[in-house]
Design a protein around this motif. Structure first.
Motif, mmCIF file in Angstrom:
data_model
loop_
_atom_site.group_PDB
_atom_site.id
_atom_site.type_symbol
_atom_site.label_atom_id
_atom_site.label_comp_id
_atom_site.label_asym_id
_atom_site.label_seq_id
_atom_site.Cartn_x
_atom_site.Cartn_y
_atom_site.Cartn_z
ATOM 1 N N UNK A 269 25.023 20.497 26.077
ATOM 2 C CA UNK A 269 25.281 21.141 24.794
ATOM 3 C C UNK A 269 26.350 22.217 24.831
ATOM 4 N N UNK A 270 26.773 22.616 26.023
ATOM 5 C CA UNK A 270 27.796 23.646 26.157
ATOM 6 C C UNK A 270 29.179 23.145 25.789
ATOM 7 N N UNK A 271 30.055 24.075 25.412
ATOM 8 C CA UNK A 271 31.440 23.718 25.090
ATOM 9 C C UNK A 271 32.210 23.435 26.378
ATOM 10 N N UNK A 272 32.988 22.361 26.362
ATOM 11 C CA UNK A 272 33.855 22.046 27.495
ATOM 12 C C UNK A 272 35.180 22.765 27.281
ATOM 13 N N UNK A 273 35.506 23.678 28.183
ATOM 14 C CA UNK A 273 36.725 24.485 28.065
ATOM 15 C C UNK A 273 37.786 24.002 29.049
ATOM 16 N N UNK A 274 39.025 23.842 28.590
ATOM 17 C CA UNK A 274 40.111 23.514 29.521
ATOM 18 C C UNK A 274 40.300 24.632 30.541
ATOM 19 N N UNK A 275 40.601 24.244 31.778
ATOM 20 C CA UNK A 275 40.875 25.238 32.816
ATOM 21 C C UNK A 275 42.330 25.683 32.733
ATOM 22 N N UNK A 276 42.703 26.210 31.577
ATOM 23 C CA UNK A 276 44.030 26.785 31.385
ATOM 24 C C UNK A 276 43.848 28.257 31.030
ATOM 25 N N UNK A 277 44.799 29.064 31.442
ATOM 26 C CA UNK A 277 44.713 30.502 31.191
ATOM 27 C C UNK A 277 45.205 30.787 29.774
ATOM 28 N N UNK A 278 44.313 31.263 28.942
ATOM 29 C CA UNK A 278 44.663 31.600 27.567
ATOM 30 C C UNK A 278 45.174 33.036 27.513
ATOM 31 N N UNK A 279 45.860 33.360 26.422
ATOM 32 C CA UNK A 279 46.225 34.753 26.198
ATOM 33 C C UNK A 279 44.960 35.607 26.212
ATOM 34 N N UNK A 280 45.067 36.778 26.795
ATOM 35 C CA UNK A 280 43.973 37.733 26.970
ATOM 36 C C UNK A 280 43.106 37.417 28.189
ATOM 37 N N UNK A 281 43.384 36.328 28.883
ATOM 38 C CA UNK A 281 42.649 36.001 30.099
ATOM 39 C C UNK A 281 43.493 36.323 31.331
ATOM 40 N N UNK A 282 42.836 36.705 32.401
ATOM 41 C CA UNK A 282 43.530 37.059 33.637
ATOM 42 C C UNK A 282 43.867 35.809 34.440
ATOM 43 N N UNK A 283 44.945 35.902 35.218
ATOM 44 C CA UNK A 283 45.271 34.826 36.132
ATOM 45 C C UNK A 283 44.257 34.805 37.274
ATOM 46 N N UNK A 284 44.116 33.638 37.890
ATOM 47 C CA UNK A 284 43.215 33.480 39.021
ATOM 48 C C UNK A 284 43.751 34.298 40.204
ATOM 49 N N UNK A 285 42.976 35.228 40.693
ATOM 50 C CA UNK A 285 43.431 36.111 41.773
ATOM 51 C C UNK A 285 43.738 35.341 43.055
ATOM 52 N N UNK A 286 42.976 34.290 43.323
ATOM 53 C CA UNK A 286 43.225 33.509 44.543
ATOM 54 C C UNK A 286 44.561 32.797 44.470
ATOM 55 N N UNK A 287 44.891 32.261 43.297
ATOM 56 C CA UNK A 287 46.178 31.594 43.121
ATOM 57 C C UNK A 287 47.309 32.611 43.221
ATOM 58 N N UNK A 288 47.117 33.773 42.587
ATOM 59 C CA UNK A 288 48.119 34.837 42.659
ATOM 60 C C UNK A 288 48.374 35.280 44.096
ATOM 61 N N UNK A 289 47.312 35.481 44.842
ATOM 62 C CA UNK A 289 47.451 35.927 46.232
ATOM 63 C C UNK A 289 48.188 34.878 47.059
ATOM 64 N N UNK A 290 47.868 33.611 46.842
ATOM 65 C CA UNK A 290 48.537 32.539 47.577
ATOM 66 C C UNK A 290 50.017 32.467 47.206
ATOM 67 N N UNK A 291 50.332 32.701 45.932
ATOM 68 C CA UNK A 291 51.724 32.684 45.486
ATOM 69 C C UNK A 291 52.507 33.843 46.100
ATOM 70 N N UNK A 292 51.905 35.020 46.124
ATOM 71 C CA UNK A 292 52.552 36.190 46.727
ATOM 72 C C UNK A 292 52.833 35.930 48.203
ATOM 73 N N UNK A 293 51.852 35.378 48.912
ATOM 74 C CA UNK A 293 52.018 35.112 50.340
ATOM 75 C C UNK A 293 53.124 34.089 50.581
ATOM 76 N N UNK A 294 53.162 33.047 49.764
ATOM 77 C CA UNK A 294 54.179 32.012 49.937
ATOM 78 C C UNK A 294 55.573 32.571 49.714
ATOM 79 N N UNK A 295 55.742 33.356 48.660
ATOM 80 C CA UNK A 295 57.059 33.933 48.348
ATOM 81 C C UNK A 295 57.472 34.943 49.418
ATOM 82 N N UNK A 296 56.527 35.738 49.865
ATOM 83 C CA UNK A 296 56.840 36.754 50.874
ATOM 84 C C UNK A 296 57.286 36.138 52.190
#
Length: 252
Positions: free
Chosen positions: A153-180
């Protein structure tokens, strides 16, 4: 532009750790419209601005309106990878490209064969029940009428970041490490105007920053800047004709 492409090829072959950071312009040549160009989504007329419809508060308050817009304007499941996606996947197979960091949610990098893709804003291909957490594919969104719901009965939500939502910290950390850790950072198809994603390039301390965009950025951030369609630029690189040697590689 020929000289700039030649220089980019040379930079690629001299690099052992390449990272690509891309935005909406990477997928426009696959038929997916961007947001901020003259013909983009933000310049079309709706009852509410797209950035409001795609916000967390609108999703929670008006899920019917959200999903009507989402199905109509955010799902382009027939789109195919273009030469940029394909060349990046090839560079990864060659062992040169270490990561693709994308602001796109279309899954085209994976469709082209890229393995290490860091999706800053999520993906339309992943969805979950907000009540029980059950995972769903995009088919559940398409098959439902109105608001898609889980068997619980729950709403199925897309796993996309909407406005007002924070980015996934794990993805951010991995991106920072890759760029660095990159010696060559290629930025393509993005205006570098959306934060916090745009701020990621500040972590780059490598040898060369290359920017590929249809128009020059308001503030040049790259030592090497190429103006042109990103698919055409990557096609001209002839990545499939590059041979990789043990000490940096050579061009054929």
């Amino acid at each position: 532009m020929d000289e700039a492409i030649k220089e980019l090829r040379e930079q690629i072959m001299a690099s052992r750790s390449i990272v690509f950071f891309g935005g909406a312009g990477v997928s426009t040549e696959s038929g997916i419209p961007d947001f901020r160009s003259t013909d983009g989504l933000y310049h079309q007329k709706y009852a509410f601005p797209p950035e409001e419809i795609l916000s967390h508060h609108y999703f929670m308050a008006q899920p019917e309106g959200f999903f009507r817009f989402y199905r109509d304007k955010m799902l382009y499941l027939e789109a195919k990878p273009n030469p940029a996606h394909q060349a990046l996947a090839q560079l990864e197979k060659m062992g040169r490209l270490k990561a693709v960091i994308t602001q796109n949610i279309d899954g085209l990098h994976q469709a082209a064969g890229s393995q290490n893709v860091l999706e800053l804003h999520g993906s339309v291909h992943r969805n979950h029940c907000m009540a029980c957490g059950r995972a769903y594919g995009v088919e559940a969104i398409l098959a439902a009428e109105g608001v898609p719901r889980c068997s619980c009965g729950g709403i199925i939500k897309p796993d996309v970041v909407l406005y007002e939502e924070a980015l996934d910290e794990r993805v951010l950390d991995a991106a920072v490490a890759a760029i660095a850790n990159a010696d060559l950072l290629i930025v393509g198809g993005t205006s570098l105007s959306v934060y916090p994603a745009a701020g990621l390039i500040d972590y780059f301390t490598g040898r060369c920053l290359a920017v590929i965009n249809r128009q020059k950025l308001g503030r040049s951030r790259g030592q090497l800047e190429i103006c042109g369609a990103i698919g055409a630029v990557f096609a001209a690189l002839n990545v499939d004709k590059m041979e990789v040697g043990s000490e940096g590689g050579s061009l054929t």
